[in-house]
Design an enzyme around this catalytic site. Sequence first.
Site, PDB file in Angstrom:
ATOM      1  N   HIS A   1       4.890   7.222   2.619  1.00 16.47           N
ATOM      2  CA  HIS A   1       5.680   6.007   2.420  1.00 16.47           C
ATOM      3  C   HIS A   1       5.017   5.068   1.419  1.00 16.47           C
ATOM      4  O   HIS A   1       3.811   5.121   1.208  1.00 16.47           O
ATOM      5  CB  HIS A   1       5.919   5.254   3.733  1.00 16.47           C
TER       6      HIS A   1
ATOM      7  N   HIS B   1       1.312  -0.891  14.831  1.00 22.23           N
ATOM      8  CA  HIS B   1       0.345   0.196  14.721  1.00 22.23           C
ATOM      9  C   HIS B   1      -0.933  -0.189  15.481  1.00 22.23           C
ATOM     10  O   HIS B   1      -1.357  -1.356  15.444  1.00 22.23           O
ATOM     11  CB  HIS B   1      -0.085   0.394  13.265  1.00 22.23           C
TER      12      HIS B   1
ATOM     13  N   TYR C   1       9.328   1.795   9.831  1.00 23.35           N
ATOM     14  CA  TYR C   1       9.462   2.871   8.846  1.00 23.35           C
ATOM     15  C   TYR C   1      10.936   3.217   8.719  1.00 23.35           C
ATOM     16  O   TYR C   1      11.631   3.361   9.736  1.00 23.35           O
ATOM     17  CB  TYR C   1       8.743   4.143   9.286  1.00 23.35           C
TER      18      TYR C   1
ATOM     19  N   HIS D   1      -5.673  -2.101   4.258  1.00 17.71           N
ATOM     20  CA  HIS D   1      -5.679  -0.893   3.426  1.00 17.71           C
ATOM     21  C   HIS D   1      -4.881  -1.156   2.156  1.00 17.71           C
ATOM     22  O   HIS D   1      -3.924  -1.917   2.137  1.00 17.71           O
ATOM     23  CB  HIS D   1      -5.160   0.349   4.142  1.00 17.71           C
TER      24      HIS D   1
ATOM     25  N   HIS E   1       0.848  -1.189   0.000  1.00 21.73           N
ATOM     26  CA  HIS E   1       0.000   0.000   0.000  1.00 21.73           C
ATOM     27  C   HIS E   1       0.882   1.237   0.000  1.00 21.73           C
ATOM     28  O   HIS E   1       2.111   1.134   0.073  1.00 21.73           O
ATOM     29  CB  HIS E   1      -0.917   0.013   1.237  1.00 21.73           C
TER      30      HIS E   1
ATOM     31  N   GLU F   1       8.118   1.261   4.181  1.00 20.49           N
ATOM     32  CA  GLU F   1       7.690   0.497   5.351  1.00 20.49           C
ATOM     33  C   GLU F   1       7.853  -0.986   5.075  1.00 20.49           C
ATOM     34  O   GLU F   1       7.553  -1.446   3.970  1.00 20.49           O
ATOM     35  CB  GLU F   1       6.218   0.797   5.667  1.00 20.49           C
TER      36      GLU F   1
END
Lengths: 309, 109
Positions: free
Chosen positions: A216, A248, A257, A201, A154, A267
């Site tokens: 990112h 997260h 990251y 996501h 993503h 990431e």
Amino acid sequence: MALTGVLRPGHAQIRVLDLDESVRFYKDVLGLVETGRDAHGRVYFKCWDERDHHSFVIREADRAGLDFFGFRVLDTATLDKLDADLQAYGLKTERIPAGEMLATGERVRFELPSGHLIELFAEKTKVGNGIPLINPAPWAKARDNGIAPIRLDHTLLYGPNVAAVQKIFTEVLGFYLVERVLTPDGNANAAIWLSCGQKVHDIAFAEYPEPGKLHHCSFLMESWEHVLRAGDIMSMNAVPVDIGPTRHGVTRGCTIYAWDPSGNRFETFMGGHLPYPDYETMTWTFDNFGQGLDYPQRKLHETFLTVVS
Amino acid sequence: MAHTVRIEDNGVSYTCAPAESLLEGMQRLGRRGIPVGCRGGGCGVCKVEILEGEFSTRAMSRDHVDDDDRRHRRLLACRVYPAGDLSLRVIGKLQKSVCGATPDPRLPA
């Protein structure tokens, strides 16, 4: 078939300040597979387990950042329909001819109100993942080269007009809102996480005054152990790390990251919950953004909000 | 031979080897000074103005350093290598948060 329309992230094209240094980084440290170079000087990569010709393209430029982010759609009929739908919605679209990008069919490109260029395409040559389709082994030798993520997962983009961007993705492109962080006054979204399938996501946006910024590009790892191994390889190669390894709160994904040699953040990501389109959106208040970003440390790292390319 | 770099905003000086960027040298201090971001010339948060001294540079993003900036020696500290003693001031977009009167409790003092 349940999964139609927009299928998945297909490619990102990134600007780098020094091509040779960046090729070494993406091949030897991140462990992507180089699949081609074109007359524009672009270098094409894929993650080892991806089957399409490329998912990540770099070119040398005098500034860092993202040129465009592309999604694969089901077929050419879907491409034509989404092009028409975008135009009917009031967006200007552009057709990039087949072959402009190696091994890639015609692309439909449009600009978001956040200043980012998004592409849709239906055709890209399948080059395989080094594993036969008959009696396939679980992994190929390329899995052990460098960090070696399994796919481009993503992107998170920073720019203005996130509410208008959300409407385009949810009302035209068939995405749904999985999670969001509210602004401090609670009246709007500071950040949104959108899915076109069952991943937590496929693209995310955060409200930011400057248009067209990259936060990112994210690469999927197979396990938490692979994320930790990625951290080892980053330190062995003095890669500047931003945050992590940690988890997260938003998405529940595990993460590091870090930055490429031109200051483009990337990431190494794994996990996350599995949403369905009928699930209710999960909401984080701004005062809990720290937990959303870094759940164990409960810390809203300043660089997360301020450092973009 | 290491050179001495002075941050005029807070009066802090540190030593920096010729092969180290101004930002890497400062980071060894383990204290606040120039803001640290991507360390690759892409994000612009470590922007400084070189007030005195000789140096060399590596590629940095034109989004943050244009021709006028280069003429006025407004550069990204992560891409500047000292060739002698230097003095600088911090002008990146996080300047207020690192050099302001109120210490940020989240950052090591």
